[in-house]
Design an enzyme around this catalytic site. Structure first.
Site, short mmCIF file in Angstrom:
data_model
loop_
_atom_site.label_atom_id
_atom_site.label_comp_id
_atom_site.label_asym_id
_atom_site.label_seq_id
_atom_site.Cartn_x
_atom_site.Cartn_y
_atom_site.Cartn_z
N ASN A 13 0.88 -1.17 0.00
CA ASN A 13 0.00 0.00 0.00
C ASN A 13 0.92 1.21 0.00
O ASN A 13 1.52 1.53 1.02
CB ASN A 13 -0.89 -0.03 1.25
CG ASN A 13 -1.73 1.24 1.39
OD1 ASN A 13 -1.77 2.07 0.48
ND2 ASN A 13 -2.38 1.38 2.53
N HIS A 99 -9.38 1.23 4.67
CA HIS A 99 -8.12 1.39 5.40
C HIS A 99 -8.35 2.29 6.62
O HIS A 99 -9.12 3.24 6.57
CB HIS A 99 -7.04 1.98 4.48
CG HIS A 99 -5.68 1.88 5.09
ND1 HIS A 99 -5.24 2.79 6.02
CD2 HIS A 99 -4.70 0.96 4.96
CE1 HIS A 99 -4.02 2.42 6.42
NE2 HIS A 99 -3.69 1.31 5.79
N GLU A 101 -6.65 4.59 7.81
CA GLU A 101 -6.39 6.03 7.57
C GLU A 101 -7.60 6.69 6.93
O GLU A 101 -7.88 7.86 7.17
CB GLU A 101 -5.12 6.19 6.73
CG GLU A 101 -3.88 5.90 7.58
CD GLU A 101 -2.70 5.31 6.82
OE1 GLU A 101 -2.66 5.40 5.58
OE2 GLU A 101 -1.80 4.75 7.48
N GLU A 171 -5.51 -5.26 10.16
CA GLU A 171 -4.49 -4.25 10.45
C GLU A 171 -4.78 -3.58 11.79
O GLU A 171 -5.62 -2.65 11.86
CB GLU A 171 -4.48 -3.18 9.35
CG GLU A 171 -4.13 -3.71 7.98
CD GLU A 171 -3.50 -2.64 7.10
OE1 GLU A 171 -2.38 -2.87 6.64
OE2 GLU A 171 -4.11 -1.58 6.90
N GLY A 177 2.45 2.01 10.85
CA GLY A 177 3.40 3.12 10.75
C GLY A 177 4.08 3.47 12.06
O GLY A 177 4.73 4.50 12.18
N SER A 217 3.35 -2.48 10.20
CA SER A 217 4.80 -2.59 10.41
C SER A 217 5.35 -3.98 10.06
O SER A 217 6.32 -4.43 10.68
CB SER A 217 5.17 -2.19 11.84
OG SER A 217 4.78 -0.84 12.10
P1 13P Z 1 3.05 0.12 7.68
O1 13P Z 1 3.57 -1.14 7.07
O2 13P Z 1 3.81 1.35 7.25
O3 13P Z 1 2.90 0.01 9.17
O4 13P Z 1 1.58 0.34 7.09
C1 13P Z 1 0.71 -0.72 7.12
C2 13P Z 1 -0.50 -0.33 6.37
O5 13P Z 1 -1.23 0.56 6.74
C3 13P Z 1 -0.79 -1.07 5.13
O6 13P Z 1 -2.04 -0.76 4.65
#
Ligand code: 13P
Length: 255
Positions: A13, A99, A101, A171, A177, A217
């Site tokens: 992603n 997602h 976010e 997730e 992140g 992560s």
């Molecule tokens: P990271 O791998 O940067 O933690 O992000 C995971 C993510 O949100 C994938 O959609």
């Protein structure tokens, strides 16, 4: 992973990273590193303006390109949004929906996630449906309830036939992140909870065929252990999907 029952999918992603030119350069770099790694599907989900260049760069390779979101209406007065028909028209095969976010910063709810999922499936795309608990929910011991509720609401009205085109990405929001990764046991346990909810909704046999990824992560150092768990069928990777060698190492871990 359980490759006898379901496909392993390693997906990047890219989030709000990579111009078209940067994506082309990245695909050129990663292509030889993932070529012939046929034990998993390899996907990168790109910002809308980068999709076409990424698709062109990936032509003739084992890399598939997806989008990071999709609107639920076929067309109309939704400034800034992109419909499933539009994505389909340029040949997009995968799309991320729900997602954290999007849920956190753009007010998406289980209801809109469900509508977007349905629109993408009706257009014939494969959906990577993201869900997961926030830190307070894990600390309060309600992770299982939260992911069960999200699974049920996000998949409301979706048939077993349509579910064949759904990948679930578990997730945990606290792991995205942050450099904090769920332990392999935590990932296994919660992916298992999601599978048991799918079994209640669709029956055991169907549930066993659904790919459930872990995301948060995941990187070249921890992927092998996470992927060794029977209910963790791949990864949805943010930061490490922007570095060809790191991403390729995760694909290697899935072989
Ligand atoms: P990271 O791998 O940067 O933690 O992000 C995971 C993510 O949100 C994938 O959609």
């Amino acid at each position: 992973m359980n490759p006898t029952k379901r496909r392993t999918v390693i997906a990047g992603n890219w989030k709000m990273n990579f111009t078209p030119a940067e994506a082309e350069a990245f695909i050129a770099e990663v292509t030889p590193l993932v070529a012939g790694k046929d034990n998993c599907d390899v996907v990168f989900c790109a910002p809308y303006v980068t999709i076409a260049a990424a698709m062109k760069a990936a032509e003739g390779t084992n890399i598939k390109i997806g989008a990071e979101n999709v609107h639920f209406a076929p067309k109309g007065a939704y400034t800034g949004e992109v419909s499933a028909e539009m994505l389909k028209a340029i040949g997009v095969e995968y799309v991320i929906v729900g997602h954290s976010e999007r849920r956190q910063y753009f007010a998406e709810t289980d209801e809109t996630v469900n509508l977007r999922t349905k629109a993408a499936l009706e257009a014939g795309m494969k959906v990577i449906l993201c869900l997961g608990e926030v830190k307070e929910e894990r600390l309060s011991g309600i992770t299982d309830e939260v992911v069960a509720m999200q699974t049920k609401l996000d998949l409301a009205g979706i048939s077993a036939e349509q579910l064949k085109n759904v990948i679930i990405a578990y997730e945990p929001v606290w792991a995205i992140g942050t450099g904090l990764t769920a332990t392999p046991d935590q990932a296994e346990e919660t992916c298992g909870v999601i599978r048991s909810v799918l079994a209640k909704l669709y029956g055991e046999d169907v549930a066993e065929t659904v790919t459930i990824q872990y995301g948060g992560s995941m990187n070249d150092a921890n992927a092998a252990e996470l992927l060794s768990k029977p209910n963790v069928d791949g990864g949805l990777i943010g930061g490490a999907s922007l570095v060809a060698k790191k991403f390729a190492a995760i694909v290697d871990a899935a072989q």
